[in-house]
Write an enzyme that holds these catalytic residues in place. Structure first.
Site, PDB file in Angstrom:
ATOM      1  N   ARG A 193       0.812  -1.136  -0.133  1.00 23.96           N
ATOM      2  CA  ARG A 193       0.601  -0.395  -0.415  1.00 23.96           C
ATOM      3  C   ARG A 193       0.929   1.152   0.017  1.00 23.96           C
ATOM      4  NH1 ARG A 193       2.105   3.473   4.126  1.00 23.96           N
ATOM      5  NH2 ARG A 193       1.099   2.665   6.458  1.00 23.96           N
ATOM      6  N   ARG A 213      -5.465   5.711   0.913  1.00 23.68           N
ATOM      7  CA  ARG A 213      -3.984   4.078   1.074  1.00 23.68           C
ATOM      8  C   ARG A 213      -4.785   4.104  -0.675  1.00 23.68           C
ATOM      9  NH1 ARG A 213      -2.116   3.629   6.490  1.00 23.68           N
ATOM     10  NH2 ARG A 213      -1.383   5.720   6.723  1.00 23.68           N
ATOM     11  N   CYS A 221       1.233  10.884   9.053  1.00 24.83           N
ATOM     12  CA  CYS A 221       1.856  10.591  10.570  1.00 24.83           C
ATOM     13  C   CYS A 221       3.288  11.176   9.762  1.00 24.83           C
ATOM     14  CB  CYS A 221       1.784   8.900  10.777  1.00 24.83           C
ATOM     15  SG  CYS A 221       2.690   8.658  11.694  1.00 24.83           S
ATOM     16  N   THR A 258       5.867   8.609   9.917  1.00 23.81           N
ATOM     17  CA  THR A 258       6.610   7.311   9.504  1.00 23.81           C
ATOM     18  C   THR A 258       6.089   7.140   7.828  1.00 23.81           C
ATOM     19  OG1 THR A 258       4.576   6.313  10.480  1.00 23.81           O
ATOM     20  CG2 THR A 258       6.052   7.010  11.975  1.00 23.81           C
ATOM     21  N   ARG A 318       4.159   0.403   2.651  1.00 19.17           N
ATOM     22  CA  ARG A 318       4.569  -0.165   3.582  1.00 19.17           C
ATOM     23  C   ARG A 318       4.009  -1.147   2.276  1.00 19.17           C
ATOM     24  NH1 ARG A 318       2.451  -4.099   7.528  1.00 19.17           N
ATOM     25  NH2 ARG A 318       0.032  -3.673   7.126  1.00 19.17           N
TER      26      ARG A 318
HETATM   27  P1  ADP Z   1      -1.384   0.163   7.083  1.00 18.50           P
HETATM   28  O1  ADP Z   1      -1.004   1.140   7.845  1.00 18.50           O
HETATM   29  O2  ADP Z   1      -0.360  -0.375   6.454  1.00 18.50           O
HETATM   30  O3  ADP Z   1      -2.692   0.393   6.432  1.00 18.50           O
HETATM   31  P2  ADP Z   1      -2.101  -2.719   9.398  1.00 18.50           P
HETATM   32  O4  ADP Z   1      -1.067  -3.431   9.796  1.00 18.50           O
HETATM   33  O5  ADP Z   1      -3.416  -1.127  10.140  1.00 18.50           O
HETATM   34  O6  ADP Z   1      -1.413  -0.999   7.965  1.00 18.50           O
HETATM   35  O7  ADP Z   1      -3.161  -3.645   8.129  1.00 18.50           O
HETATM   36  C1  ADP Z   1      -4.134  -2.809   7.450  1.00 18.50           C
HETATM   37  C2  ADP Z   1      -5.228  -3.748   6.979  1.00 18.50           C
HETATM   38  O8  ADP Z   1      -4.383  -4.354   6.456  1.00 18.50           O
HETATM   39  C3  ADP Z   1      -5.456  -4.814   8.664  1.00 18.50           C
HETATM   40  O9  ADP Z   1      -6.213  -5.617   8.487  1.00 18.50           O
HETATM   41  C4  ADP Z   1      -4.314  -5.961   8.077  1.00 18.50           C
HETATM   42  O10 ADP Z   1      -5.079  -7.300   8.239  1.00 18.50           O
HETATM   43  C5  ADP Z   1      -4.392  -5.846   6.729  1.00 18.50           C
HETATM   44  N1  ADP Z   1      -3.009  -6.650   5.910  1.00 18.50           N
HETATM   45  C6  ADP Z   1      -1.782  -5.637   5.854  1.00 18.50           C
HETATM   46  N2  ADP Z   1      -0.541  -6.604   5.228  1.00 18.50           N
HETATM   47  C7  ADP Z   1      -1.463  -7.708   4.823  1.00 18.50           C
HETATM   48  C8  ADP Z   1      -0.882  -8.685   4.267  1.00 18.50           C
HETATM   49  N3  ADP Z   1       0.165  -9.181   3.880  1.00 18.50           N
HETATM   50  N4  ADP Z   1      -2.388  -9.888   4.108  1.00 18.50           N
HETATM   51  C9  ADP Z   1      -3.422  -9.821   4.261  1.00 18.50           C
HETATM   52  N5  ADP Z   1      -3.944  -8.560   4.994  1.00 18.50           N
HETATM   53  C10 ADP Z   1      -2.895  -7.320   5.242  1.00 18.50           C
HETATM   54  N1  DAR Z   2       0.647   4.775  16.810  1.00 21.23           N
HETATM   55  C1  DAR Z   2       1.001   6.089  16.434  1.00 21.23           C
HETATM   56  C2  DAR Z   2       1.604   6.159  14.741  1.00 21.23           C
HETATM   57  C3  DAR Z   2       2.596   5.236  14.285  1.00 21.23           C
HETATM   58  C4  DAR Z   2       2.837   4.567  13.746  1.00 21.23           C
HETATM   59  N2  DAR Z   2       2.048   3.971  13.028  1.00 21.23           N
HETATM   60  C5  DAR Z   2       0.565   5.092  12.041  1.00 21.23           C
HETATM   61  N3  DAR Z   2       1.298   6.012  11.671  1.00 21.23           N
HETATM   62  N4  DAR Z   2      -0.694   4.233  11.556  1.00 21.23           N
HETATM   63  C6  DAR Z   2       2.341   6.100  17.209  1.00 21.23           C
HETATM   64  O1  DAR Z   2       2.829   7.424  17.775  1.00 21.23           O
HETATM   65  O2  DAR Z   2       2.381   5.297  17.744  1.00 21.23           O
END
Ligand code: ADP
Ligand code: DAR
Length: 344
Positions: free
Chosen positions: A114, A217, A259, A261, A268
């Protein structure tokens, strides 16, 4: 929030409490950007949530210059990116070498890549007014519903979405959860769920979240470990969308995000991977992920735990590396993790 120096717990380890000195606070505490976003808003999430990893959010492009005395050291620490470095982009799928590291599908359940994007000329999420958020939703939904071929699909607004449908999309890893306390304190959940929604194609291999943490996203995902196909689909989608939506971009920091990051590539690249033996020795697990600049998450989103030896493994660096390098980082790390799992 008062203009006195915030109280941080003695065990607070966020980048905010590491880099917010009394001196920096005295210089920045009353600063406000042209769009009306204040320094106190920018640090509120890390003050309210002392367990933050970072703790700051930008409310517009100007936040990254006006609040630079705090944001620059945080960016340098997280990304290893100094104030004299410049970001560069490479979204050419032909430059990626990542043949499926798990063709027998013994380890990798799924791959997802993404990027975050925000609309040029608009504040970032924490600084958006409700009408602005709604106009972004309308503009982006219109752009997406004009896509054709593999990318053709439908936009679903969260307002009025059936609760069962919403929960199933979240459970199936397709949709974002309602904003967590970090986003809440950053002002990213205001007017929820108005202006938020999800677009996806028929196969749910191409999705776009609208107005979650970032205004877009853009997501490509599928079962298995074919990173090259997932990356190529993402690039195709980005190229199509940017024909009708201009993205907020900075020559030094790349694509701007709420953010810090996510700056730069805002990418990601992750796999959900089954590593039951390696996960019994998290020291060895983290040795490999640290070596390859990878982050370990649980499989239900950020701040979730690994489940049954299954983890979300992704690139940690997003700024100062190109998109191809982000995916290449993740690929090299996944190959090393699978090799170690086989040895065990
Ligand atoms: P992001 O900031 O990349 O959206 P999150 O960790 O919040 O990261 O993940 C968002 C959603 O995407 C979650 O429901 C997670 O389970 C799903 N997800 C992330 N990576 C994968 C993957 N490789 N395969 C399936 N689902 C994924
Ligand atoms: N939870 C916030 C953000 C960390 C990075 N993750 C994001 N942007 N979704 C923290 O400061 O821990």
């Amino acid at each position: 929030m008062s203009a006195t120096f915030p109280k941080f717990d003695s065990d607070c380890s966020s980048l905010l409490c590491r880099y917010l000195s009394q001196q920096t606070f005295s210089v920045l505490h009353d600063k406000v950007t042209a769009s009306g976003y204040t320094f106190l808003q920018a640090i509120n999430s890390g003050v309210v949530n002392q367990d933050s990893g970072v703790g700051v959010y930008a409310g517009d492009a100007e936040s990254y210059t006006l609040f630079a005395p705090l944001f620059d050291p945080i960016i340098a620490d997280y990304h290893g990116f100094s104030s004299t470095d410049t970001h560069c982009s490479n979204l050419n799928p032909e430059k990626l070498f990542a043949p499926d590291p798990d063709p027998d599908a013994k380890y990798i359940l799924s791959t997802r890549i993404r990027v975050g994007r925000n609309v040029a000329g608009m504040p970032l999420g924490p600084g958006l007014a409700a009408p602005q958020r709604k106009s972004i939703e309308a503009q982006v939904a219109k752009s997406l519903t004009n896509l054709s071929g593999e990318l053709a699909g439908n936009y679903y607004s969260l307002t009025g979405m059936d609760e069962t449908v919403r929960n199933q999309l979240i459970a199936d890893h397709f949709l974002f959860k309602a904003g967590d306390r970090f986003l809440e304190a950053a002002g990213l959940n205001r007017d929820w769920p108005a202006g938020r929604g999800i677009f996806h194609n028929l196969q749910k291999t191409f999705l776009v979240w609208v107005n979650e943490e970032d205004q877009l996203r853009i997501i490509s995902m599928q079962q298995g470990g074919d990173l090259e196909v997932v990356f190529a689909r993402l690039v195709k989608a980005i190229r199509e969308i940017e024909k009708s939506v201009s993205f907020l971009f900075d020559a030094r920091l790349g694509y701007l995000t709420s953010c810090p990051t996510n700056l730069g590539t805002a990418m990601r690249a992750s796999v959900h991977i089954r590593l039951p033996k390696l996960s019994l020795d998290m020291v060895d697990f983290k040795r490999i992920t640290d070596l390859h600049h990878l982050q370990i998450r649980g499989i239900h989103g950020e701040h979730s735990e690994g489940e049954g030896g299954i983890f979300d493994i992704s690139n940690k660096r997003r700024l100062g590396v190109t998109e191809v390098e982000c995916v290449q980082d993740m690929y090299a790390g996944v190959v090393a993790l699978i090799q170690q799992e086989k040895v065990l």
